[in-house]
Design an enzyme around this catalytic site. Structure first.
Site, PDB file in Angstrom:
ATOM      1  N   CYS A 142     -17.607  38.229  -0.620  1.00  0.00           N
ATOM      2  CA  CYS A 142     -16.340  38.668  -0.025  1.00  0.00           C
ATOM      3  C   CYS A 142     -15.703  37.421   0.581  1.00  0.00           C
ATOM      4  O   CYS A 142     -16.360  36.385   0.700  1.00  0.00           O
ATOM      5  CB  CYS A 142     -16.592  39.708   1.059  1.00  0.00           C
ATOM      6  N   HIS A 164     -26.953  36.518   4.008  1.00  0.00           N
ATOM      7  CA  HIS A 164     -28.256  37.070   3.660  1.00  0.00           C
ATOM      8  C   HIS A 164     -28.521  36.850   2.182  1.00  0.00           C
ATOM      9  O   HIS A 164     -28.491  37.774   1.391  1.00  0.00           O
ATOM     10  CB  HIS A 164     -28.301  38.560   4.003  1.00  0.00           C
ATOM     11  N   CYS A 206     -15.997  35.919  10.454  1.00  0.00           N
ATOM     12  CA  CYS A 206     -15.026  36.543   9.545  1.00  0.00           C
ATOM     13  C   CYS A 206     -13.846  37.062  10.374  1.00  0.00           C
ATOM     14  O   CYS A 206     -14.041  37.679  11.422  1.00  0.00           O
ATOM     15  CB  CYS A 206     -15.691  37.693   8.796  1.00  0.00           C
ATOM     16  N   HIS A 247     -28.377  44.615  13.902  1.00  0.00           N
ATOM     17  CA  HIS A 247     -27.602  43.711  13.044  1.00  0.00           C
ATOM     18  C   HIS A 247     -26.853  42.680  13.902  1.00  0.00           C
ATOM     19  O   HIS A 247     -26.254  43.024  14.923  1.00  0.00           O
ATOM     20  CB  HIS A 247     -26.601  44.518  12.198  1.00  0.00           C
ATOM     21  N   GLU A 257     -24.110  41.243  13.553  1.00  0.00           N
ATOM     22  CA  GLU A 257     -22.673  41.530  13.760  1.00  0.00           C
ATOM     23  C   GLU A 257     -22.492  42.503  14.938  1.00  0.00           C
ATOM     24  O   GLU A 257     -21.629  42.302  15.800  1.00  0.00           O
ATOM     25  CB  GLU A 257     -22.071  42.141  12.492  1.00  0.00           C
ATOM     26  N   THR A 282     -18.646  46.492  10.186  1.00  0.00           N
ATOM     27  CA  THR A 282     -17.745  46.361   9.020  1.00  0.00           C
ATOM     28  C   THR A 282     -18.344  46.874   7.714  1.00  0.00           C
ATOM     29  O   THR A 282     -17.615  47.213   6.787  1.00  0.00           O
ATOM     30  CB  THR A 282     -17.343  44.884   8.818  1.00  0.00           C
ATOM     31  N   CYS A 334     -14.722  47.145   6.811  1.00  0.00           N
ATOM     32  CA  CYS A 334     -14.001  46.124   6.052  1.00  0.00           C
ATOM     33  C   CYS A 334     -13.513  46.678   4.717  1.00  0.00           C
ATOM     34  O   CYS A 334     -14.262  47.361   4.007  1.00  0.00           O
ATOM     35  CB  CYS A 334     -14.937  44.944   5.830  1.00  0.00           C
ATOM     36  N   SER A 356     -29.884  42.431   2.992  1.00  0.00           N
ATOM     37  CA  SER A 356     -28.424  42.425   3.212  1.00  0.00           C
ATOM     38  C   SER A 356     -27.956  43.863   3.401  1.00  0.00           C
ATOM     39  O   SER A 356     -28.205  44.732   2.560  1.00  0.00           O
ATOM     40  CB  SER A 356     -27.721  41.792   2.003  1.00  0.00           C
ATOM     41  N   ASN A 396     -24.977  45.242   3.360  1.00  0.00           N
ATOM     42  CA  ASN A 396     -24.024  45.824   2.402  1.00  0.00           C
ATOM     43  C   ASN A 396     -24.643  46.024   1.022  1.00  0.00           C
ATOM     44  O   ASN A 396     -24.295  46.937   0.297  1.00  0.00           O
ATOM     45  CB  ASN A 396     -22.737  45.000   2.360  1.00  0.00           C
TER      46      ASN A 396
HETATM   47 FE1  F3S Z   1     -17.115  40.128   4.282  1.00  0.00          FE
HETATM   48 FE2  F3S Z   1     -15.837  39.894   6.501  1.00  0.00          FE
HETATM   49 FE3  F3S Z   1     -15.781  42.092   5.207  1.00  0.00          FE
HETATM   50  S1  F3S Z   1     -17.763  39.038   6.040  1.00  0.00           S
HETATM   51  S2  F3S Z   1     -17.700  42.208   4.160  1.00  0.00           S
HETATM   52  S3  F3S Z   1     -14.930  40.207   4.574  1.00  0.00           S
HETATM   53  S4  F3S Z   1     -15.958  41.868   7.339  1.00  0.00           S
END
Ligand code: F3S
Length: 722
Positions: free
Chosen positions: A12, A44, A99, A127, A129, A166, A194, A222, A224
């Site tokens: 991303c 990650h 980010c 986490h 974040e 996110t 996000c 990771s 996500n």
């Molecule tokens: Fe990536 Fe930022 Fe979204 S790190 S997953 S763009 S919150």
């Protein structure tokens, strides 16, 4: 056999940006590679971390370790305020790769927390974040991930603000918010999931629904990537999560009709490529289909210098993120988006807006794309300049800088130099008066090779002046009323600009009353209505008047006065040949010096003074020439005594005005009489003649009767007459 590769697979922009910042630092020859640290793994993904550590990066767990100097990278997950403080306290050089989407959550949580809200974060409390976000609430937030967590929350009477990690799924966000709503009343929620995450998840579920085998590439730790796996598994039983090609499942892919591939936000393109290559090897005997080619074909290829369309998917004060349909999102540094120093992304950018961008650089290994919109605009805008130069078009330009001898003005992102002499058709005392102002210019030089573009505001003003001036001369006519602006003064009048041409208002035409200097009644820059009295097109001269006929005090003079009337007035002026008496405002009559007194005076001031009230008889009234002749003498008694009396009266008047005492008046009168007698003697001859003339008839009769008159006798008669 069909292969479907998710267009959203891979880095991303947040991860992409963080990895790039780290690489830039590690590739910088001036940076000591032994002193580059990252606070936790930047992403990650073991392979990417391996690449970075091979270049010198040291991953540390916390700032308390023995890091004493050097550069420290805060990863995309962000950090708490305490962490920033520690970095600052240690004097370390900060490279903040948080980010921008995560940074927005920090700001929101801080604002609401300061506002008295209790913060609830939906996410994983372990986490990094979430730990960072919690720091911005003063570590007072509640973190919930399940129904059980919500049930275990204490009663909260405060206002509640709910935000999300996110990378959580949209389903989880909706579900947990419902539960929170059932328990608490005063809730405001901000969906901070996000966009990149939700889009990736939606696409993954769509592909998983259509394939027989689904491969999710990414690190098992990771967040996500794991979410992607969960989602895909719901729709496709044969879903596998792999980190490297060697982990591909032992399945006979030849028996599979459709294969889907997606990857987590921390998975670089080159790993996706390797996985696809491995699949290709497994499929080697199948000559009809090549995975590697299919993968390449599924990607939009980009190279430096390309001009492509993209969609804005996010922005902050420093960067604009653009979805290009490429493996990675593109980044436009804000300076490459616009040259306008006042550019405000919040006001001028819209998520979802399609824009044309120029590809500045594509990093094949990391898949990052650096873009510029300014270059596109610049190419387009140079055409605007060329066209404006060719057609002599007037352009709007904003002055951004004062330089030696002129200003720099921006036209559609292009710098144009305007020399001081070309800014205006008037002298400019201080160029700063133009700074940050929008001015009108015309391009007067456009040298592409030297990139020299010169503008002028003066040519526009001169041209307008010429045009206006022609219009004035074409339409000029005597008696016409016209609006103008006072431009300047002289001792004999005022100059008024009547639209590109200056006309003169003579002193006598400024007002119906007497004006000594134009500045007594006008200011430079005043707007006035003037009447055109006369003009000369050849000599380019125009006479103007400020007098308004309705206020003409001479209008009804004939009704008010006639010859023989005795008027009362005030002396307004003394001149060598008499005095002016004001009958009413704007109407003066002249008492000639010979009409002041029965006896001869040297100058009007001997008997009269400015401001003195007098009575006089109108002896002449000429309305055409606007002249009124007055006589004081005519209303004085004829006899010596009477003359004395009148003189006394006049002296009394003088006494009032000049404060001369009675004795002094007697002295003056005596002196005057003595002077007159002396003058009479010395001027006997001159006196004689008119007397002789006036007595001509009588003398003739005497001559007739007596035939001879002695010289002595004649002198006697003269004396008597005197
Ligand atoms: Fe990536 Fe930022 Fe979204 S790190 S997953 S763009 S919150």
């Amino acid at each position: 056999m069909e292969i479907i590769i998710a267009s959203t697979a891979g880095f991303c922009f947040g991860v992409d940006r963080a990895v790039n910042k780290a690489l830039d630092l590690l590739n910088n020859a001036e940076v000591d590679k032994n002193k580059v640290y990252s606070l936790g793994p930047i992403i990650h993904n073991e392979q990417v971390i391996g690449l970075l550590t091979s270049k010198g990066l040291k991953v540390i767990d916390n700032i308390d370790e023995s890091v004493l100097e050097g550069n420290i990278i805060v990863r995309a997950h962000g950090a708490s305020p305490e962490t920033y403080k520690k970095i600052d306290d240690k004097g370390l050089s900060l490279i903040d790769a948080t980010c921008p989407y995560v940074k927005k959550i920090h700001d929101l949580v801080k604002e609401k927390s300061d506002d008295g809200y209790t913060i609830i974060i939906i996410g994983n409390k372990e986490h990094p974040e979430v730990i960072g976000i919690n720091g911005w609430s003063g570590n007072n937030a509640f973190v919930v991930e399940s129904q059980e967590d919500i049930n275990n929350l204490p009663d909260i009477d405060d206002k509640i603000c709910v935000v999300a990690q996110t990378t959580i799924t949209g389903d989880n966000w909706v579900k947990l918010n419902k539960l929170l709503k059932n328990r608490f009343k005063n809730i405001v929620k901000f969906d901070t999931i996000c966009n990149a995450t939700s889009t990736r998840q939606e696409e993954a579920s769509d592909i998983a629904n259509r394939v027989d085998l689904m491969i999710v590439i990414g690190s098992k730790n990771s967040s996500n990537t794991n979410k992607l796996y969960e989602i895909c598994r719901k729709y496709c039983k044969e879903t596998f999560i792999i980190e490297v090609p060697g982990e591909l499942p032992p399945v006979d892919i030849k028996k599979i009709k459709k294969i889907g591939i997606t990857a987590g936000a921390s998975t670089p393109d080159w790993i996706i490529k390797e996985v696809v290559k491995k699949m290709d090897e497994l499929n080697k005997k199948d000559v009809e289909f090549n995975f590697a080619d299919a993968f390449e074909e599924s990607l939009i290829t980009l190279k430096s210098g390309d001009v492509v369309m993209g969609k804005i998917i996010g922005f902050n004060a420093a960067e604009v993120f653009v979805d290009l349909g490429f493996k990675s999102d593109g980044i436009i540094p804000i300076g490459e988006y616009s040259t306008d120093p006042d550019f405000d992304p919040e006001k001028e950018l819209k998520v979802g807006e399609e824009i044309k961008v120029f590809v500045v650089r594509v990093n094949d290994v990391e898949g990052t794309v650096l873009l510029s919109k300014r270059k596109i605009d610049s190419l387009k805008n140079f055409e605007v300049i060329d066209e404006a130069y060719a057609n002599k078009t007037t352009l709007s330009a904003k002055v951004t800088e004062i330089t030696n001898g002129g200003v720099i003005a921006i036209v559609k992102g292009i710098k144009v130099f305007v020399p001081a002499s070309q800014l205006s058709n008037k002298y400019i005392k201080d160029l700063n008066e133009f700074l940050h102002k929008t001015i009108r210019i015309r391009i007067i030089e456009n040298n592409k090779e030297r990139r020299k573009i010169i503008g002028s505001g003066r040519v526009i003003l001169e041209e307008e002046k010429h045009k206006n001036s022609s219009a004035v001369w074409d339409n000029i006519e005597k008696g016409k009323k016209i609006s103008g602006t006072v431009k300047g003064f002289t001792d004999f009048g005022a100059f008024v600009d009547i639209g590109g041409v200056d006309g003169l208002v003579h002193l006598s035409e400024l007002s119906w009353t007497r004006v000594k200097h134009p500045s007594d009644i006008l200011n430079i820059g005043d707007t006035v209505e003037v009447t055109i009295l006369d003009f000369d097109k050849d000599k380019k001269r125009i006479s103007l008047s400020l007098k308004n006929e309705d206020e003409n005090p001479w209008k009804n003079i004939a009704d008010k006065y006639k010859v023989g009337d005795v008027i009362k007035g005030k002396i307004t002026r003394l001149v060598p040949f008499g005095v002016f008496v004001e009958l009413e405002k704007g109407v003066d009559g002249l008492v000639h010096i010979s009409q002041i007194s029965n006896f001869k005076i040297g100058k009007p001031g001997d008997l009269l003074a400015i401001g003195q009230d007098v009575e006089a008889k109108i002896v002449e009234l000429n309305l055409e020439t606007k002249k009124i002749g007055l006589s004081i003498k005519d209303i004085l008694p004829e006899s010596d005594d009477a003359a004395d009396e009148t003189a006394e009266k006049s002296s009394e008047n003088i006494e009032v005005k000049t404060e001369v005492n009675a004795e002094e008046i007697v002295e003056i009168k005596t002196e005057k009489k003595k002077k007159e007698k002396a003058e009479a003697k010395t001027e006997k001859k001159t006196v004689k003649k008119p007397v002789k003339k006036s007595l001509k008839k009588e003398e003739k009769e005497t001559e007739k009767k007596k035939k001879a008159v002695s010289k002595d006798k004649t002198e006697e008669i003269v004396k008597d007459k005197e």
